[in-house]
Design a protein around this motif. Sequence first.
Motif, PDB file in Angstrom:
ATOM      1  N   GLN A   1       0.835  -1.207   0.000  1.00 27.06           N
ATOM      2  CA  GLN A   1       0.000   0.000   0.000  1.00 27.06           C
ATOM      3  C   GLN A   1       0.869   1.257   0.000  1.00 27.06           C
ATOM      4  O   GLN A   1       0.548   2.243  -0.649  1.00 27.06           O
ATOM      5  CB  GLN A   1      -0.940   0.011   1.213  1.00 27.06           C
ATOM      6  N   LEU A   2       1.970   1.191   0.727  1.00 31.98           N
ATOM      7  CA  LEU A   2       2.883   2.331   0.759  1.00 31.98           C
ATOM      8  C   LEU A   2       3.409   2.620  -0.646  1.00 31.98           C
ATOM      9  O   LEU A   2       3.474   3.782  -1.076  1.00 31.98           O
ATOM     10  CB  LEU A   2       4.053   2.048   1.717  1.00 31.98           C
ATOM     11  N   ALA A   3       3.753   1.566  -1.365  1.00 34.65           N
ATOM     12  CA  ALA A   3       4.225   1.729  -2.744  1.00 34.65           C
ATOM     13  C   ALA A   3       3.108   2.297  -3.629  1.00 34.65           C
ATOM     14  O   ALA A   3       3.320   3.211  -4.430  1.00 34.65           O
ATOM     15  CB  ALA A   3       4.718   0.395  -3.286  1.00 34.65           C
ATOM     16  N   ARG A   4       1.896   1.752  -3.452  1.00 33.54           N
ATOM     17  CA  ARG A   4       0.749   2.178  -4.242  1.00 33.54           C
ATOM     18  C   ARG A   4       0.388   3.638  -3.963  1.00 33.54           C
ATOM     19  O   ARG A   4      -0.161   4.339  -4.810  1.00 33.54           O
ATOM     20  CB  ARG A   4      -0.437   1.282  -3.892  1.00 33.54           C
ATOM     21  N   ALA A   5       0.691   4.081  -2.734  1.00 28.73           N
ATOM     22  CA  ALA A   5       0.292   5.426  -2.317  1.00 28.73           C
ATOM     23  C   ALA A   5       0.880   6.505  -3.228  1.00 28.73           C
ATOM     24  O   ALA A   5       0.275   7.560  -3.435  1.00 28.73           O
ATOM     25  CB  ALA A   5       0.714   5.672  -0.867  1.00 28.73           C
ATOM     26  N   CYS A   6       2.070   6.240  -3.784  1.00 25.46           N
ATOM     27  CA  CYS A   6       2.695   7.227  -4.668  1.00 25.46           C
ATOM     28  C   CYS A   6       1.946   7.332  -5.992  1.00 25.46           C
ATOM     29  O   CYS A   6       1.707   8.422  -6.495  1.00 25.46           O
ATOM     30  CB  CYS A   6       4.138   6.845  -4.985  1.00 25.46           C
ATOM     31  N   THR A   7       1.601   6.180  -6.524  1.00 26.87           N
ATOM     32  CA  THR A   7       1.038   6.164  -7.868  1.00 26.87           C
ATOM     33  C   THR A   7      -0.472   6.355  -7.878  1.00 26.87           C
ATOM     34  O   THR A   7      -1.019   6.939  -8.802  1.00 26.87           O
ATOM     35  CB  THR A   7       1.346   4.819  -8.551  1.00 26.87           C
ATOM     36  N   ASN A   8      -1.141   5.870  -6.846  1.00 28.56           N
ATOM     37  CA  ASN A   8      -2.603   5.873  -6.899  1.00 28.56           C
ATOM     38  C   ASN A   8      -3.195   6.178  -5.518  1.00 28.56           C
ATOM     39  O   ASN A   8      -3.863   5.340  -4.914  1.00 28.56           O
ATOM     40  CB  ASN A   8      -3.070   4.489  -7.399  1.00 28.56           C
ATOM     41  N   PRO A   9      -2.944   7.405  -5.031  1.00 26.95           N
ATOM     42  CA  PRO A   9      -3.325   7.711  -3.646  1.00 26.95           C
ATOM     43  C   PRO A   9      -4.829   7.624  -3.400  1.00 26.95           C
ATOM     44  O   PRO A   9      -5.247   7.270  -2.300  1.00 26.95           O
ATOM     45  CB  PRO A   9      -2.816   9.142  -3.442  1.00 26.95           C
ATOM     46  N   SER A  10      -5.638   7.919  -4.419  1.00 30.12           N
ATOM     47  CA  SER A  10      -7.086   7.955  -4.173  1.00 30.12           C
ATOM     48  C   SER A  10      -7.655   6.558  -3.931  1.00 30.12           C
ATOM     49  O   SER A  10      -8.796   6.414  -3.510  1.00 30.12           O
ATOM     50  CB  SER A  10      -7.799   8.606  -5.364  1.00 30.12           C
TER      51      SER A  10
ATOM     52  N   GLN B   1       8.639   3.499  10.153  1.00 29.52           N
ATOM     53  CA  GLN B   1       8.920   2.066  10.329  1.00 29.52           C
ATOM     54  C   GLN B   1       8.745   1.297   9.019  1.00 29.52           C
ATOM     55  O   GLN B   1       9.529   0.404   8.702  1.00 29.52           O
ATOM     56  CB  GLN B   1       8.009   1.476  11.404  1.00 29.52           C
ATOM     57  N   MET B   2       7.716   1.651   8.262  1.00 32.94           N
ATOM     58  CA  MET B   2       7.491   0.953   6.984  1.00 32.94           C
ATOM     59  C   MET B   2       8.643   1.195   6.021  1.00 32.94           C
ATOM     60  O   MET B   2       9.115   0.277   5.358  1.00 32.94           O
ATOM     61  CB  MET B   2       6.181   1.427   6.347  1.00 32.94           C
ATOM     62  N   ASN B   3       9.073   2.445   5.955  1.00 36.75           N
ATOM     63  CA  ASN B   3      10.187   2.809   5.079  1.00 36.75           C
ATOM     64  C   ASN B   3      11.455   2.043   5.424  1.00 36.75           C
ATOM     65  O   ASN B   3      12.111   1.482   4.548  1.00 36.75           O
ATOM     66  CB  ASN B   3      10.486   4.304   5.231  1.00 36.75           C
ATOM     67  N   VAL B   4      11.788   2.052   6.706  1.00 31.13           N
ATOM     68  CA  VAL B   4      12.999   1.359   7.144  1.00 31.13           C
ATOM     69  C   VAL B   4      12.905  -0.124   6.776  1.00 31.13           C
ATOM     70  O   VAL B   4      13.843  -0.709   6.230  1.00 31.13           O
ATOM     71  CB  VAL B   4      13.193   1.522   8.671  1.00 31.13           C
ATOM     72  N   LEU B   5      11.754  -0.706   7.033  1.00 33.50           N
ATOM     73  CA  LEU B   5      11.591  -2.134   6.752  1.00 33.50           C
ATOM     74  C   LEU B   5      11.703  -2.428   5.259  1.00 33.50           C
ATOM     75  O   LEU B   5      12.373  -3.381   4.840  1.00 33.50           O
ATOM     76  CB  LEU B   5      10.254  -2.627   7.305  1.00 33.50           C
TER      77      LEU B   5
ATOM     78  N   LEU C   1       9.922  -9.912  12.895  1.00 34.28           N
ATOM     79  CA  LEU C   1       9.597  -9.036  14.020  1.00 34.28           C
ATOM     80  C   LEU C   1       9.202  -7.650  13.531  1.00 34.28           C
ATOM     81  O   LEU C   1       8.268  -7.037  14.061  1.00 34.28           O
ATOM     82  CB  LEU C   1      10.791  -8.924  14.980  1.00 34.28           C
ATOM     83  N   GLU C   2       9.907  -7.172  12.499  1.00 35.13           N
ATOM     84  CA  GLU C   2       9.606  -5.825  11.991  1.00 35.13           C
ATOM     85  C   GLU C   2       8.298  -5.815  11.199  1.00 35.13           C
ATOM     86  O   GLU C   2       7.571  -4.819  11.214  1.00 35.13           O
ATOM     87  CB  GLU C   2      10.756  -5.315  11.115  1.00 35.13           C
ATOM     88  N   ILE C   3       8.010  -6.914  10.505  1.00 29.13           N
ATOM     89  CA  ILE C   3       6.733  -6.984   9.778  1.00 29.13           C
ATOM     90  C   ILE C   3       5.578  -6.927  10.777  1.00 29.13           C
ATOM     91  O   ILE C   3       4.596  -6.210  10.595  1.00 29.13           O
ATOM     92  CB  ILE C   3       6.663  -8.275   8.929  1.00 29.13           C
ATOM     93  N   ILE C   4       5.730  -7.674  11.856  1.00 32.71           N
ATOM     94  CA  ILE C   4       4.701  -7.657  12.903  1.00 32.71           C
ATOM     95  C   ILE C   4       4.604  -6.255  13.498  1.00 32.71           C
ATOM     96  O   ILE C   4       3.508  -5.741  13.739  1.00 32.71           O
ATOM     97  CB  ILE C   4       5.034  -8.698  13.991  1.00 32.71           C
ATOM     98  N   GLN C   5       5.753  -5.618  13.674  1.00 35.05           N
ATOM     99  CA  GLN C   5       5.759  -4.286  14.277  1.00 35.05           C
ATOM    100  C   GLN C   5       4.995  -3.271  13.434  1.00 35.05           C
ATOM    101  O   GLN C   5       4.203  -2.491  13.968  1.00 35.05           O
ATOM    102  CB  GLN C   5       7.200  -3.809  14.509  1.00 35.05           C
ATOM    103  N   ILE C   6       5.203  -3.277  12.122  1.00 30.10           N
ATOM    104  CA  ILE C   6       4.488  -2.257  11.322  1.00 30.10           C
ATOM    105  C   ILE C   6       2.986  -2.514  11.349  1.00 30.10           C
ATOM    106  O   ILE C   6       2.183  -1.573  11.339  1.00 30.10           O
ATOM    107  CB  ILE C   6       4.999  -2.123   9.858  1.00 30.10           C
TER     108      ILE C   6
END
Lengths: 563, 563
Positions: free
Chosen positions: B326-335, B380-384, B408-413
């Motif tokens: 979704q984070l990746a999609r947010a750039c191209t298709n935010p709506s 956190q998402m970016n770092v991961l 652990l980081e996937i669970i954290q985000i």
Amino acid sequence: LFDPLKPALPRSYAQTELGHGSNLRKLETTATFIQETDEFELHSPTLTSLKWWPGALARSSNYAAVFAHLILPDGKDYGMHAFLTQIRDGNHDPMPGIEVGDIGALAVPSILFFFLLQFNSIDNGYLRLTRVRIPRSQMMQRFAKVSRDGVYSKSINDKLTYATMVSVRADIVTNSSNILGKAVTIAVRYSAVRSQGNNPSGEGEYQILDYTKQQHTLMTSLGLTYALHYTGKYMREMFEANLRNIMNGGDTSMMEDVHAVSSGLKAVCSQMVLESIELARQACGGHGYSHLSGLPWLYEMYAQYPTVEGENTILHLQTGPILLRQLARACTNPSSLAPHIAYLADAPALLSSHCPVQHEDDWLDPMVQLRTLQHRDVRQMNVLADDMEATRRVASHKQLDIKNQHMLEIIQISKSHCQTTIVYTFHHALPTIQRDHPQLYPALKRLSDLHTLHTIQTNLADFLIDGYVDAQQAAMLPKLVKRLVKEARQDAVGYVDAFGFSDNSLGSALGRYDGNVYEALYKWTKLGEEIVKDGGGGVKRDYREVLQEIREVGKRETRKAKL
Amino acid sequence: LFDPLKPALPRSYAQTELGHGSNLRKLETTATFIQETDEFELHSPTLTSLKWWPGALARSSNYAAVFAHLILPDGKDYGMHAFLTQIRDGNHDPMPGIEVGDIGALAVPSILFFFLLQFNSIDNGYLRLTRVRIPRSQMMQRFAKVSRDGVYSKSINDKLTYATMVSVRADIVTNSSNILGKAVTIAVRYSAVRSQGNNPSGEGEYQILDYTKQQHTLMTSLGLTYALHYTGKYMREMFEANLRNIMNGGDTSMMEDVHAVSSGLKAVCSQMVLESIELARQACGGHGYSHLSGLPWLYEMYAQYPTVEGENTILHLQTGPILLRQLARACTNPSSLAPHIAYLADAPALLSSHCPVQHEDDWLDPMVQLRTLQHRDVRQMNVLADDMEATRRVASHKQLDIKNQHMLEIIQISKSHCQTTIVYTFHHALPTIQRDHPQLYPALKRLSDLHTLHTIQTNLADFLIDGYVDAQQAAMLPKLVKRLVKEARQDAVGYVDAFGFSDNSLGSALGRYDGNVYEALYKWTKLGEEIVKDGGGGVKRDYREVLQEIREVGKRETRKAKL
Ligand SMILES: Cc1cc2nc3c(=O)[nH]c(=O)nc-3n(C[C@H](O)[C@H](O)[C@H](O)COP(=O)(O)OP(=O)(O)OC[C@H]3O[C@@H](n4cnc5c(N)ncnc54)[C@H](O)[C@@H]3O)c2cc1C
Ligand SMILES: Cc1cc2nc3c(=O)[nH]c(=O)nc-3n(C[C@H](O)[C@H](O)[C@H](O)COP(=O)(O)OP(=O)(O)OC[C@H]3O[C@@H](n4cnc5c(N)ncnc54)[C@H](O)[C@@H]3O)c2cc1C
């Protein structure tokens, strides 16, 4: 005929009342000395004064140590004392003036209907005393006595009660380590047998113990288990040193330290262990919810520990203020501090320093670890001392109200100091291990590092907030913890086998040494069904017989584990 | 005679097997189509393939939806499908080829001896199918069917299963709020009755609800209870919008968002609620350990929720990767993003900003609160995302192994995003409350603030580590939380009365509306004893009768509360 020193059955400790527990001064039961007959008259004046909760009272005991306000002919209240009181006669019927019963009874029929569950442990009861007379000799005279003519005298230093309490609390810590050890043994063994999810190589499945999340949960709990083992040992040594001091010339200088640390440690350890048992239970998925796993029972049994032998909040509220006093004392009389708290004397240096870590492995230096925790502790104590002083100055609050306003912070300094003490005691044990068991040392050093760095990681804000640890140093921790978890996983089964729990003592289909989990689940389930069928919906066969059967099965099958 | 749509008794959902639960693909039960007779043959090939855990299977159900691998005459495995299977005949005896039983039976006799306790909920059973034949029509055809000549066809979009799962999970969230509401009601009412410890003014005692620690525990749980109420509501609305989209033209664009958030929220909420029930139980001291408090039962019943309807760890591991997509999609298709996650489109601005708080009260601005949480999430998402990319580049790991390394980081985000979503849904509800119930608004805004700031405080390291929140801003939080807790305490009894639980539904001697706690504890205890006595050690009276009696007592005594 009556020998108070040799009661035939377990003796109850009847202190808590329906209306009061933690606040002993408000207990209502009275013991009035009747000079004419040389007796005490024990009495429960109200509903809320009924003794409530004492173990063994519901069914087993015939004598109880009843705590009551001692009232002497001068009309004065001499405070709480214990009175050995016969509560049941030779036929096990209540003595005159005694109403005694079971506070867990209501749960029994309910469970027959699969309805309710109960947390009550075995045989807790209640007791009402209506003008019950006992001979004067049955006042328990360890700490005080009353003469024939009603005159009160103290016998020995009641600081000894403290000493005994510390002993009980050291036992709780050691015992907690055992209980958690059982939970972790069950979960680790099961996780080595259970497969779930696809293996990345495409062949077969993952053992769930190969999932890094599962490893993290179980290896950090393993670290705690080992840490608390050494904490219990340290406390016992401290208890004995203190007792020696008191016996040899009444030196009570260690008393306050010992009281503070034993109270706080009991609280911290019971809370952490309870949470860790629950994590181990959840780590077993659906089967962890079944009593056949042995885990629900551990949880429910252990769930009393945050409350009994000193309620945790109240214990922290005792430890916190002592720590503040110790911090003050550290400046003037540093040599009076016990080793685990000697760092308070170093407060100025600790406060002005900064975490020296440059490379990941610097975090493995025990001094670096300990000083990080100690810095946090003295900082928190300092801030709190200043805040309380400020409150005192601006307002005309009474002492108790000031305490109430700063309660969360008082509890916090106690928790922090106890976390540090647990780490200290683990570190403290390592050199001896290195000397006597060099082959075991690396495995134990690894768990010590894991426990310590996990503690720092889960409380990270405490170290970041004043910049003692910076972002770069903090970012090394998760990586290092992952590495330690991964290393520990290699020895996971060995770590738990080292506890040496027999299959019988675990009482778990999941935690079996031989790994035959599914066979055991099925067999025990069929066994349960048979029992129910036998009884035509009720129960005919004696459970002890069944238990024996399970044990026999267990014994036969304790052969070399598959793991 | 046989009407699969109207089974006389509850129908079991038989999916989980002894050896597998979460990993559906590895279930072993088969349903082979037998063209000659137009039947399916259901079979359990191994011990581990026994169906294990299904509710109502032990005693009540006569039909079960059995999940099995569909094997067609072409020899191929068409994956898991459900088959409605009669498991008991008119006499309630097992049908031919069926072995069915109770996985909780062993606990029954044990408890009679005050021995063990069980977490098992009602009526969970196991099932072995030995070449059981059922007509072809009993394949449950909602998603796929098999023709007379053994040809497979899909019926409708199986995305609808997703939609149903969301509905179940929304119910779990709403229901969790109710369960926690009960625990908090019991603990708050009892804390208003229970006195313990000396009042600073020297007169009488403190109500324990006047201790700031007790207040902090219970008021933050109250905040969570209200927050989850609105989260459940939001999820249900999302579920309905999604269903509408699918029905009107098959628009499945919301599906992924809805799946991600419902999975993560179920996991976060069940974990937090379980922990909070335990805190409420402990806050009642010794009486909280007794089943008469009603709290142990809530805990034990609820303890299944981190595992059932999607095991929590596994759910987070589903949500995490979707968030990265979704984070990746947010750039191209935010709506295309649902409102609760639209902030991902604002990632660059969020990442480069700094918490604007200057004065304590700035923290009460909902936008400030939300952006603080959102900043943390995108960081956190970016770092991961970067870390996973780096792992992918340096090593030739398979996808699953990369996931395992970053588990652990996937669970954290996932956790972080869900915490934010809970806050978002509470904020989202406030304007409507302000408009429609202006008199209630201040009380609810206060709980929203308390819940949000407590969330930030307990995860403080997440905000300090990159300097988004600085030490000064952080130092305001404990003060503000104390203030909010103190304000909430004034309305504490009102907040819980507003839930409207009847004494009967609470089933607690401590949580009574009339506050007659000690009378109830004593009365219920005597009642329990009587029952046991009646049965001469066993049980004669039907528990339902007793329950009725308790209810009658409860009803009579539900008069105006003392509180
Ligand atoms: C399984 C079990 C076995 C037991 N066995 C025995 C036995 O054999 N003999 C016996 O005499 N007793 C026994 N007890 C009773 C036990 O000792 C008490 O329950 C315990 O001391 C806690 O006291 P309480 O129940 O009065 O809790 P309370 O003091 O009423 O605590 C309730 C809440 O109030 C808070 N609180 C109370 N005072 C303060 C304060 N000053 N400041 C801040 N917060 C406060 C607590 O933190 C807690 O959250 C047993 C209890 C259990 C559960
Ligand atoms: C009270 C109760 C009622 C139930 N009712 C029903 C019912 O009516 N019908 C029915 O069919 N079933 C029922 N079940 C079964 C339930 O659905 C399963 O227990 C649940 O799906 C969890 O699966 P599991 O037990 O196989 O756990 P496991 O998957 O074996 O989990 C064990 C551990 O492994 C970890 N793990 C597993 N896979 C992964 C992975 N891929 N990555 C990382 N970690 C992983 C988990 O996180 C967990 O810590 C019930 C269970 C209970 C407790």
